[in-house]
Design an enzyme around this catalytic site. Structure first.
Site, PDB file in Angstrom:
ATOM      1  N   LYS A 141       0.872  -1.189   0.000  1.00 24.06           N
ATOM      2  CA  LYS A 141       0.000   0.000   0.000  1.00 24.06           C
ATOM      3  C   LYS A 141       0.900   1.226   0.000  1.00 24.06           C
ATOM      4  O   LYS A 141       1.741   1.388   0.894  1.00 24.06           O
ATOM      5  CB  LYS A 141      -0.887   0.028   1.240  1.00 24.06           C
ATOM      6  CG  LYS A 141      -2.134  -0.809   1.091  1.00 24.06           C
ATOM      7  CD  LYS A 141      -3.089  -0.511   2.233  1.00 24.06           C
ATOM      8  CE  LYS A 141      -4.325  -1.368   2.149  1.00 24.06           C
ATOM      9  NZ  LYS A 141      -5.197  -1.191   3.320  1.00 24.06           N
ATOM     10  N   HIS A 263       0.190   8.064  14.106  1.00 23.67           N
ATOM     11  CA  HIS A 263      -0.737   7.107  13.473  1.00 23.67           C
ATOM     12  C   HIS A 263      -0.993   5.904  14.395  1.00 23.67           C
ATOM     13  O   HIS A 263      -2.144   5.525  14.634  1.00 23.67           O
ATOM     14  CB  HIS A 263      -0.157   6.652  12.135  1.00 23.67           C
ATOM     15  CG  HIS A 263      -0.947   5.579  11.464  1.00 23.67           C
ATOM     16  ND1 HIS A 263      -2.171   5.811  10.879  1.00 23.67           N
ATOM     17  CD2 HIS A 263      -0.719   4.247  11.322  1.00 23.67           C
ATOM     18  CE1 HIS A 263      -2.650   4.675  10.392  1.00 23.67           C
ATOM     19  NE2 HIS A 263      -1.787   3.709  10.641  1.00 23.67           N
TER      20      HIS A 263
HETATM   21  P1  NAD Z   1       6.985   8.406  10.414  1.00 22.34           P
HETATM   22  O1  NAD Z   1       7.389   7.859   9.123  1.00 22.34           O
HETATM   23  O2  NAD Z   1       6.506   9.806  10.462  1.00 22.34           O
HETATM   24  O3  NAD Z   1       8.190   8.217  11.445  1.00 22.34           O
HETATM   25  C1  NAD Z   1       8.047   8.685  12.760  1.00 22.34           C
HETATM   26  C2  NAD Z   1       9.202   9.622  13.169  1.00 22.34           C
HETATM   27  O4  NAD Z   1      10.343   8.833  13.490  1.00 22.34           O
HETATM   28  C3  NAD Z   1       9.643  10.579  12.079  1.00 22.34           C
HETATM   29  O5  NAD Z   1       9.961  11.805  12.653  1.00 22.34           O
HETATM   30  C4  NAD Z   1      10.889   9.903  11.532  1.00 22.34           C
HETATM   31  O6  NAD Z   1      11.769  10.809  10.919  1.00 22.34           O
HETATM   32  C5  NAD Z   1      11.483   9.320  12.772  1.00 22.34           C
HETATM   33  N1  NAD Z   1      12.338   8.153  12.593  1.00 22.34           N
HETATM   34  C6  NAD Z   1      12.203   7.157  11.715  1.00 22.34           C
HETATM   35  N2  NAD Z   1      13.091   6.198  11.959  1.00 22.34           N
HETATM   36  C7  NAD Z   1      13.835   6.592  13.005  1.00 22.34           C
HETATM   37  C8  NAD Z   1      14.890   6.006  13.752  1.00 22.34           C
HETATM   38  N3  NAD Z   1      15.331   4.786  13.479  1.00 22.34           N
HETATM   39  N4  NAD Z   1      15.423   6.700  14.764  1.00 22.34           N
HETATM   40  C9  NAD Z   1      14.922   7.927  15.097  1.00 22.34           C
HETATM   41  N5  NAD Z   1      13.909   8.525  14.473  1.00 22.34           N
HETATM   42  C10 NAD Z   1      13.360   7.855  13.430  1.00 22.34           C
HETATM   43  O7  NAD Z   1       5.829   7.510  11.071  1.00 22.34           O
HETATM   44  P2  NAD Z   1       5.536   5.939  11.089  1.00 22.34           P
HETATM   45  O8  NAD Z   1       4.817   5.689  12.337  1.00 22.34           O
HETATM   46  O9  NAD Z   1       6.729   5.143  10.757  1.00 22.34           O
HETATM   47  O10 NAD Z   1       4.532   5.746   9.852  1.00 22.34           O
HETATM   48  C11 NAD Z   1       3.248   6.320   9.862  1.00 22.34           C
HETATM   49  C12 NAD Z   1       2.754   6.372   8.440  1.00 22.34           C
HETATM   50  O11 NAD Z   1       2.655   5.056   7.915  1.00 22.34           O
HETATM   51  C13 NAD Z   1       1.394   6.992   8.298  1.00 22.34           C
HETATM   52  O12 NAD Z   1       1.410   7.905   7.244  1.00 22.34           O
HETATM   53  C14 NAD Z   1       0.499   5.819   7.965  1.00 22.34           C
HETATM   54  O13 NAD Z   1      -0.605   6.186   7.186  1.00 22.34           O
HETATM   55  C15 NAD Z   1       1.428   4.925   7.228  1.00 22.34           C
HETATM   56  N6  NAD Z   1       1.042   3.521   7.231  1.00 22.34           N
HETATM   57  C16 NAD Z   1       1.014   2.866   6.065  1.00 22.34           C
HETATM   58  C17 NAD Z   1       0.701   1.528   6.015  1.00 22.34           C
HETATM   59  C18 NAD Z   1       0.758   0.771   4.728  1.00 22.34           C
HETATM   60  O14 NAD Z   1       0.309  -0.369   4.672  1.00 22.34           O
HETATM   61  N7  NAD Z   1       1.326   1.352   3.689  1.00 22.34           N
HETATM   62  C19 NAD Z   1       0.405   0.841   7.204  1.00 22.34           C
HETATM   63  C20 NAD Z   1       0.459   1.539   8.408  1.00 22.34           C
HETATM   64  C21 NAD Z   1       0.783   2.896   8.405  1.00 22.34           C
HETATM   65  N1  GLY Z   2      -2.126  -1.400   7.129  1.00 20.39           N
HETATM   66  C1  GLY Z   2      -3.235  -1.956   6.446  1.00 20.39           C
HETATM   67  C2  GLY Z   2      -2.866  -2.742   5.230  1.00 20.39           C
HETATM   68  O1  GLY Z   2      -1.718  -2.855   4.871  1.00 20.39           O
HETATM   69  O2  GLY Z   2      -3.728  -3.240   4.581  1.00 20.39           O
END
Ligand code: NAD
Ligand code: GLY
Length: 361
Positions: A141, A263
């Site tokens: 996704k 999230h």
């Molecule tokens: P993010 O990508 O914003 O990362 C969170 C924070 O951590 C950011 O400030 C980033 O720069 C920092 N960071 C990343 N790695 C780090 C590390 N190793 N050390 C220190 N800091 C670090 O947030 P997230 O929670 O990773 O992802 C949330 C996003 O993922 C949302 O947009 C959500 O919609 C999406 N998502 C997508 C799917 C999918 O199936 N594609 C599933 C779940 C969530």
């Molecule tokens: N995080 C929901 C999906 O990958 O379908």
């Protein structure tokens, strides 16, 4: 190192899980790649940009780096265009490979850019948050947010591999670990009751990033996600269960403004609301609802949602990809480890939201 295979009609690929995997990134780049674009943000780059660049340089291929602004608030068209600008300015061709080094925001945007650039180039996911390692990097996704709805513009597009280095979690803020654990316990709730019980027993180890516990949690989460997406890549049925807690969660995220709650925090709290809804619609026991609430609290996520007002909640939840013909549909649990996906009676949703208002007063 452990390897979890993912098999979907859109592509089959390995998830490699190892401490120190970043040093071996060159192994993920195909022989025929003409160039590599390493896509990250300043936060992640400061920690791991050099290590990743050095590892990729071992391929001997041309390497460009693209830095995007950090944060959910930048998961939009404007930022996506920065990727296309850099790819075109540097004349990367169809055989270039994009590498997403970061959390879910970078992974989702890089994947969407890969799906669109020249109608599709290959990309590698290198997830650096717990949430991205257990969820967003797997299953294809990709996309961006729209001011009117979360993840509303995107594509299903599979990476050619997922490279998980458990060492990178050491620099992740505790709040981000909690947010990632919300997605971990989600798998237990929807499909694996034994894994949920294991999470209950190991929650302190998980929060402390005990190497054995966190590696097992990542591997089990990836296995469960790989199973679901291999059955239903494009969410025409089973895959919807991965959205347990997300209908409420997305409303919290967009209602408060992207980036206010993480999230995973919104999903954690959303799972508590979805468990309450499950009690009303599918007879989930009061004891099970309390187990959900207790574990969400124990991982460090909020269990009390913001009071957006019942009408606003409904309005926000209607902008959800699961809504059909204006009817809200939810993932619910008859019991822990089993999920259903169907329309929920509005009266039950209102009852859950009324309780939110009461809890706030
Ligand atoms: P993010 O990508 O914003 O990362 C969170 C924070 O951590 C950011 O400030 C980033 O720069 C920092 N960071 C990343 N790695 C780090 C590390 N190793 N050390 C220190 N800091 C670090 O947030 P997230 O929670 O990773 O992802 C949330 C996003 O993922 C949302 O947009 C959500 O919609 C999406 N998502 C997508 C799917 C999918 O199936 N594609 C599933 C779940 C969530
Ligand atoms: N995080 C929901 C999906 O990958 O379908």
């Amino acid at each position: 190192m452990s390897t979890v295979p993912v098999q979907t009609p859109g592509g089959s690929y390995p998830i490699h899980i190892d401490a120190g995997r970043l040093k071996r990134l060159a192994e993920s780049i195909p022989e025929d790649a003409t160039a590599i674009a390493l896509i990250s943000n300043p936060t992640v780059s400061a920690y791991y940009g050099e290590l990743a660049s050095q590892a990729l340089a071992k391929t001997g291929k041309r390497l460009i780096s693209i830095e995007l602004p950090d944060g959910e608030a930048h998961k939009d068209w404007q930022t996506l265009n920065l990727i296309f600008d850099a790819l075109l300015q540097n004349r990367l061709d169809r055989k270039a490979v994009l590498v997403a080094l970061g959390g879910g925001v970078i992974g989702d945007m890089c994947g969407f850019a890969a799906a669109c650039y020249m109608r599709g180039v290959r990309f590698v996911q290198v997830p650096t948050t717990l949430l991205a390692q257990v969820d967003s990097s797997v299953g294809g996704k990709t996309g961006i947010n729209h001011p009117l709805g979360k993840n509303m513009v995107g594509a299903f597009y599979q990476p050619i591999s997922v490279e998980i280095d458990t060492n990178v979690l050491a620099t992740l803020p505790a709040r981000e670990i909690s947010a990632g654990l919300a997605e971990v316990i989600k798998y237990g709730l929807i499909i694996d009751a034994e894994f949920f019980a294991w999470c209950e027993q190991n929650v302190e180890k998980l929060r402390a990033l005990d190497p054995q516990a966190i590696t097992y949690a990542i591997q089990r989460s990836c296995e469960l996600k790989a199973y679901v997406v291999s059955q239903d890549e494009r969410e025409s049925g089973l895959r919807a269960i991965l959205n347990f807690g997300h209908t409420f969660g997305h409303a919290i995220e967009s209602g408060l403004g992207y980036g206010q709650w993480l999230h995973g925090e919104a999903v954690g709290c959303g799972m508590v609301l979805a468990a309450e809804l499950s009690a009303l619609t599918h007879g989930l026991s009061a004891d099970s609802v309390e187990r959900v609430r207790a574990l969400v609290a124990a991982i460090g996520c909020p269990v009390l949602p913001p009071d957006l007002g019942a009408e606003r909640w409904i309005e926000l939840m209607q902008v959800d990809k699961k809504t059909e013909g204006g009817q809200l549909r939810f993932v619910t649990l008859p019991e822990i480890g089993q999920a259903r996906f169907e329309a929920a009676p509005l009266v039950a949703v209102h009852r859950v939201l009324e309780n939110v208002s009461i809890a706030q007063t």
